[in-house]
Design a protein around this motif. Structure first.
Motif, PDB file in Angstrom:
ATOM      1  N   MET A   1       0.837  -1.209  -0.020  1.00  0.00           N
ATOM      2  CA  MET A   1      -0.040   0.189   0.121  1.00  0.00           C
ATOM      3  C   MET A   1       0.913   1.029   0.235  1.00  0.00           C
ATOM      4  O   MET A   1       1.451   1.363   0.907  1.00  0.00           O
ATOM      5  CB  MET A   1      -0.923  -0.327   1.336  1.00  0.00           C
ATOM      6  N   THR A   2       0.771   1.786  -0.367  1.00  0.00           N
ATOM      7  CA  THR A   2       1.587   3.359  -0.572  1.00  0.00           C
ATOM      8  C   THR A   2       1.158   3.924   0.625  1.00  0.00           C
ATOM      9  O   THR A   2       0.598   4.041   0.656  1.00  0.00           O
ATOM     10  CB  THR A   2       0.886   3.945  -2.195  1.00  0.00           C
ATOM     11  N   ASP A   3       1.893   5.101   0.628  1.00  0.00           N
ATOM     12  CA  ASP A   3       1.972   5.959   2.106  1.00  0.00           C
ATOM     13  C   ASP A   3       1.015   6.643   1.721  1.00  0.00           C
ATOM     14  O   ASP A   3       0.067   7.129   3.032  1.00  0.00           O
ATOM     15  CB  ASP A   3       3.754   6.848   1.510  1.00  0.00           C
ATOM     16  N   PRO A   4      -0.005   7.487   0.585  1.00  0.00           N
ATOM     17  CA  PRO A   4      -0.401   8.313   0.885  1.00  0.00           C
ATOM     18  C   PRO A   4      -2.134   7.459   1.237  1.00  0.00           C
ATOM     19  O   PRO A   4      -2.800   7.744   1.883  1.00  0.00           O
ATOM     20  CB  PRO A   4      -0.918   8.969  -0.346  1.00  0.00           C
ATOM     21  N   ALA A   5      -2.261   6.138   0.659  1.00  0.00           N
ATOM     22  CA  ALA A   5      -2.868   5.567   1.152  1.00  0.00           C
ATOM     23  C   ALA A   5      -3.173   4.460   2.685  1.00  0.00           C
ATOM     24  O   ALA A   5      -3.753   4.708   3.361  1.00  0.00           O
ATOM     25  CB  ALA A   5      -3.312   4.231   0.134  1.00  0.00           C
ATOM     26  N   SER A   6      -2.221   4.804   3.210  1.00  0.00           N
ATOM     27  CA  SER A   6      -1.211   4.349   4.918  1.00  0.00           C
ATOM     28  C   SER A   6      -1.945   5.676   5.360  1.00  0.00           C
ATOM     29  O   SER A   6      -2.897   6.070   6.198  1.00  0.00           O
ATOM     30  CB  SER A   6      -0.526   3.529   4.715  1.00  0.00           C
ATOM     31  N   ALA A   7      -1.601   6.458   5.003  1.00  0.00           N
ATOM     32  CA  ALA A   7      -2.215   8.319   5.882  1.00  0.00           C
ATOM     33  C   ALA A   7      -3.081   7.998   6.177  1.00  0.00           C
ATOM     34  O   ALA A   7      -3.485   8.577   6.365  1.00  0.00           O
ATOM     35  CB  ALA A   7      -1.155   8.976   4.976  1.00  0.00           C
ATOM     36  N   PRO A 106     -12.254  -3.680   9.096  1.00  0.00           N
ATOM     37  CA  PRO A 106     -10.417  -2.976   9.275  1.00  0.00           C
ATOM     38  C   PRO A 106     -10.731  -1.668   8.879  1.00  0.00           C
ATOM     39  O   PRO A 106     -10.912  -2.248   8.068  1.00  0.00           O
ATOM     40  CB  PRO A 106      -9.666  -4.012   9.456  1.00  0.00           C
ATOM     41  N   HIS A 107      -9.150  -1.030   8.686  1.00  0.00           N
ATOM     42  CA  HIS A 107      -9.440   0.577   8.044  1.00  0.00           C
ATOM     43  C   HIS A 107      -8.415  -0.656   6.734  1.00  0.00           C
ATOM     44  O   HIS A 107      -8.449  -1.468   6.730  1.00  0.00           O
ATOM     45  CB  HIS A 107      -7.917   0.836   8.711  1.00  0.00           C
ATOM     46  N   HIS A 108      -9.127  -0.033   5.141  1.00  0.00           N
ATOM     47  CA  HIS A 108      -8.487  -0.823   3.924  1.00  0.00           C
ATOM     48  C   HIS A 108      -6.866  -0.937   3.958  1.00  0.00           C
ATOM     49  O   HIS A 108      -6.473   0.262   4.186  1.00  0.00           O
ATOM     50  CB  HIS A 108      -8.932   0.058   3.247  1.00  0.00           C
ATOM     51  N   SER A 109      -6.382  -1.662   3.489  1.00  0.00           N
ATOM     52  CA  SER A 109      -4.927  -2.285   2.894  1.00  0.00           C
ATOM     53  C   SER A 109      -4.490  -2.620   2.045  1.00  0.00           C
ATOM     54  O   SER A 109      -4.295  -2.473   1.077  1.00  0.00           O
ATOM     55  CB  SER A 109      -4.096  -3.142   4.006  1.00  0.00           C
ATOM     56  N   SER A 110      -6.252  -2.765   1.029  1.00  0.00           N
ATOM     57  CA  SER A 110      -6.211  -2.959  -0.140  1.00  0.00           C
ATOM     58  C   SER A 110      -7.608  -2.551  -1.372  1.00  0.00           C
ATOM     59  O   SER A 110      -8.752  -2.301  -0.095  1.00  0.00           O
ATOM     60  CB  SER A 110      -6.162  -4.828  -1.019  1.00  0.00           C
ATOM     61  N   PHE A 111      -7.432  -2.276  -2.421  1.00  0.00           N
ATOM     62  CA  PHE A 111      -8.914  -1.962  -2.980  1.00  0.00           C
ATOM     63  C   PHE A 111     -10.179  -3.231  -3.222  1.00  0.00           C
ATOM     64  O   PHE A 111     -10.920  -2.900  -3.130  1.00  0.00           O
ATOM     65  CB  PHE A 111      -8.299  -1.734  -4.218  1.00  0.00           C
ATOM     66  N   GLU A 112      -9.076  -4.554  -3.307  1.00  0.00           N
ATOM     67  CA  GLU A 112     -10.334  -5.509  -2.922  1.00  0.00           C
ATOM     68  C   GLU A 112     -11.159  -5.836  -2.447  1.00  0.00           C
ATOM     69  O   GLU A 112     -12.493  -5.727  -1.591  1.00  0.00           O
ATOM     70  CB  GLU A 112      -9.635  -6.966  -3.471  1.00  0.00           C
ATOM     71  N   ILE A 131     -23.602   2.856  -5.594  1.00  0.00           N
ATOM     72  CA  ILE A 131     -22.338   2.833  -4.469  1.00  0.00           C
ATOM     73  C   ILE A 131     -21.210   2.885  -5.631  1.00  0.00           C
ATOM     74  O   ILE A 131     -21.161   2.144  -6.497  1.00  0.00           O
ATOM     75  CB  ILE A 131     -22.160   1.826  -3.674  1.00  0.00           C
ATOM     76  N   LEU A 132     -20.380   4.283  -5.304  1.00  0.00           N
ATOM     77  CA  LEU A 132     -19.019   4.151  -6.161  1.00  0.00           C
ATOM     78  C   LEU A 132     -18.003   3.981  -5.562  1.00  0.00           C
ATOM     79  O   LEU A 132     -18.412   4.601  -4.010  1.00  0.00           O
ATOM     80  CB  LEU A 132     -19.078   5.647  -6.883  1.00  0.00           C
ATOM     81  N   VAL A 133     -17.196   2.991  -4.991  1.00  0.00           N
ATOM     82  CA  VAL A 133     -16.207   2.910  -4.516  1.00  0.00           C
ATOM     83  C   VAL A 133     -15.000   4.354  -4.520  1.00  0.00           C
ATOM     84  O   VAL A 133     -14.204   3.664  -5.739  1.00  0.00           O
ATOM     85  CB  VAL A 133     -15.422   1.527  -4.648  1.00  0.00           C
ATOM     86  N   ASP A 134     -14.149   4.889  -3.659  1.00  0.00           N
ATOM     87  CA  ASP A 134     -13.785   5.616  -3.957  1.00  0.00           C
ATOM     88  C   ASP A 134     -11.854   4.886  -3.642  1.00  0.00           C
ATOM     89  O   ASP A 134     -11.631   3.589  -3.278  1.00  0.00           O
ATOM     90  CB  ASP A 134     -13.479   6.775  -2.504  1.00  0.00           C
ATOM     91  N   SER A 135     -10.938   5.653  -4.414  1.00  0.00           N
ATOM     92  CA  SER A 135      -9.739   4.653  -4.430  1.00  0.00           C
ATOM     93  C   SER A 135      -8.947   4.831  -3.265  1.00  0.00           C
ATOM     94  O   SER A 135      -9.841   5.022  -2.270  1.00  0.00           O
ATOM     95  CB  SER A 135      -8.943   5.582  -5.022  1.00  0.00           C
ATOM     96  N   LEU A 136      -8.063   3.974  -3.167  1.00  0.00           N
ATOM     97  CA  LEU A 136      -7.722   3.476  -1.541  1.00  0.00           C
ATOM     98  C   LEU A 136      -7.107   4.207  -1.314  1.00  0.00           C
ATOM     99  O   LEU A 136      -6.853   4.255   0.336  1.00  0.00           O
ATOM    100  CB  LEU A 136      -6.668   1.865  -1.724  1.00  0.00           C
ATOM    101  N   ASN A 137      -6.197   5.670  -1.506  1.00  0.00           N
ATOM    102  CA  ASN A 137      -6.083   7.024  -1.139  1.00  0.00           C
ATOM    103  C   ASN A 137      -7.331   8.008  -0.766  1.00  0.00           C
ATOM    104  O   ASN A 137      -6.653   9.001  -0.628  1.00  0.00           O
ATOM    105  CB  ASN A 137      -4.797   7.232  -1.631  1.00  0.00           C
ATOM    106  N   GLY A 138      -8.322   7.719  -1.309  1.00  0.00           N
ATOM    107  CA  GLY A 138      -9.693   8.129  -0.704  1.00  0.00           C
ATOM    108  C   GLY A 138      -9.165   9.516  -1.515  1.00  0.00           C
ATOM    109  O   GLY A 138      -9.532  11.247  -1.369  1.00  0.00           O
TER     110      GLY A 138
END
Length: 243
Positions: A1-7, A106-112, A131-138
Motif C-alpha cells: 500500500m502506498t504512503d498516501p493510502a496508509s496515511a 478493519p481499515h482498508h489495506s487493499s482495494f479488493e 455505490i461508487l468506490v473511492d480509490s484506496l488513497n481516498g
C-alpha cells in the motif's frame, strides 16, 4: 500500500478536528468547479463526473459500513432518490474509509478489501442508489471533505452548489425542490431575471444512540474501545443499546 493510502486509511477512530469554522473542514467550495473524478461502480463500470456535465445534477453522499450515520441517513436518502431520480438528478453513495474500524471491518489495506466492505454495506443497509468506490488513497473523499457522511450536490454546469458535513435529507429535499423549480422557471420564462443566493448554517441534531451501538457492534469490540479512548468519560455509558 502506498504512503498516501496508509496515511488516509486510519487504523483507529479519530475525532474530527474542526478548524475555526466547520466550513474550513470541507475542501470543495460552493460556487467553484466541483473536483472531478473517475470512480469504480460497485456493480461494474465507472462513473466520470464530467460525463454528467450539461445533462444531470449529481448528489454525492459519503459513507461506509462502520459509519453509524450512514445507516441512519440511508432510509431517507433512498426516499429522496425515488422522489428525484426522474428529474435529471443522479444519486451516488461514495464508499470512503472506515470511520470506526474494528475486528470485523478493519481499515482498508487493499482495494479488493474496500470493495468487499462496500458489498457488505449494500447487503446490510440496502442503499437504493448506486455505490461508487473511492480509490484506496481516498481521492474523492480528500478533495471534497474528510467527513464520514458528508453530502454534496454538483450542478449540471459543473459547479458545486450544496455541501454539508453530515447528510441532512430534509435540507437536501428543500434544496433540490428549489433547484428544479428554478430550472422550470428558466425554461418557461427564458427572458426572466434570476438571482443567486449563498447560504450557510450550523444546526444541532439529536443522535440515534441505539443505531450507533448497532454499527459499533457490527464493526467489532475495537470500535467501542477506540471511541472510549477518545472520549473516556463515555466509557460503558455511550453508545448504549436500545432500551
Amino acid at each position: 500500500m502506498t504512503d498516501p493510502a496508509s496515511a488516509y486509511n486510519l487504523p483507529d477512530f479519530e475525532a474530527h478536528r474542526r478548524a475555526a469554522t466547520l466550513a474550513d473542514t470541507l475542501g470543495a467550495k460552493v460556487g467553484s468547479p466541483a473536483p472531478d473524478f473517475d470512480a469504480v461502480l460497485l456493480d461494474g463500470g465507472n462513473v466520470r463526473l464530467q460525463d454528467a456535465r450539461g445533462k444531470r445534477h449529481v448528489v454525492l453522499m459519503m459513507g461506509a459500513v462502520t459509519s453509524p450515520m450512514t445507516a441512519i441517513k440511508l432510509p431517507e436518502m433512498n426516499e429522496l432518490w425515488r422522489e428525484f431520480r426522474a428529474l435529471d438528478i443522479d444519486f451516488y453513495l461514495v464508499y470512503v474509509r472506515e470511520s470506526h474500524p474494528g475486528e470485523n471491518f478493519p481499515h482498508h489495506s487493499s482495494f479488493e478489501q474496500k470493495l468487499q466492505h462496500a458489498r457488505e454495506l449494500k447487503r446490510l443497509e440496502k442503499p437504493a442508489f448506486p455505490i461508487l468506490v473511492d480509490s484506496l488513497n481516498g481521492h474523492i473523499h480528500r478533495n471534497y471533505g474528510l467527513w464520514p457522511v458528508s453530502l454534496f450536490v454538483v450542478h449540471k454546469d459543473g459547479r458545486l452548489v450544496f455541501r454539508s458535513t453530515i447528510a441532512q435529507p430534509f435540507q437536501l429535499r428543500s434544496f433540490l425542490t428549489e433547484l428544479i423549480a428554478c430550472e422550470k422557471d428558466a425554461r418557461e420564462n427564458p427572458r426572466g431575471m434570476r438571482y443567486e443566493c449563498y447560504t450557510e448554517c450550523i444546526v444541532g441534531h439529536p443522535v440515534n444512540e441505539p443505531e450507533h451501538h448497532r454499527v459499533y457492534q457490527l464493526a467489532g469490540p475495537k470500535a467501542f474501545e477506540d471511541y472510549w479512548r477518545v472520549f473516556p468519560a463515555h466509557r460503558d455509558k455511550w453508545p448504549g443499546p436500545s432500551k
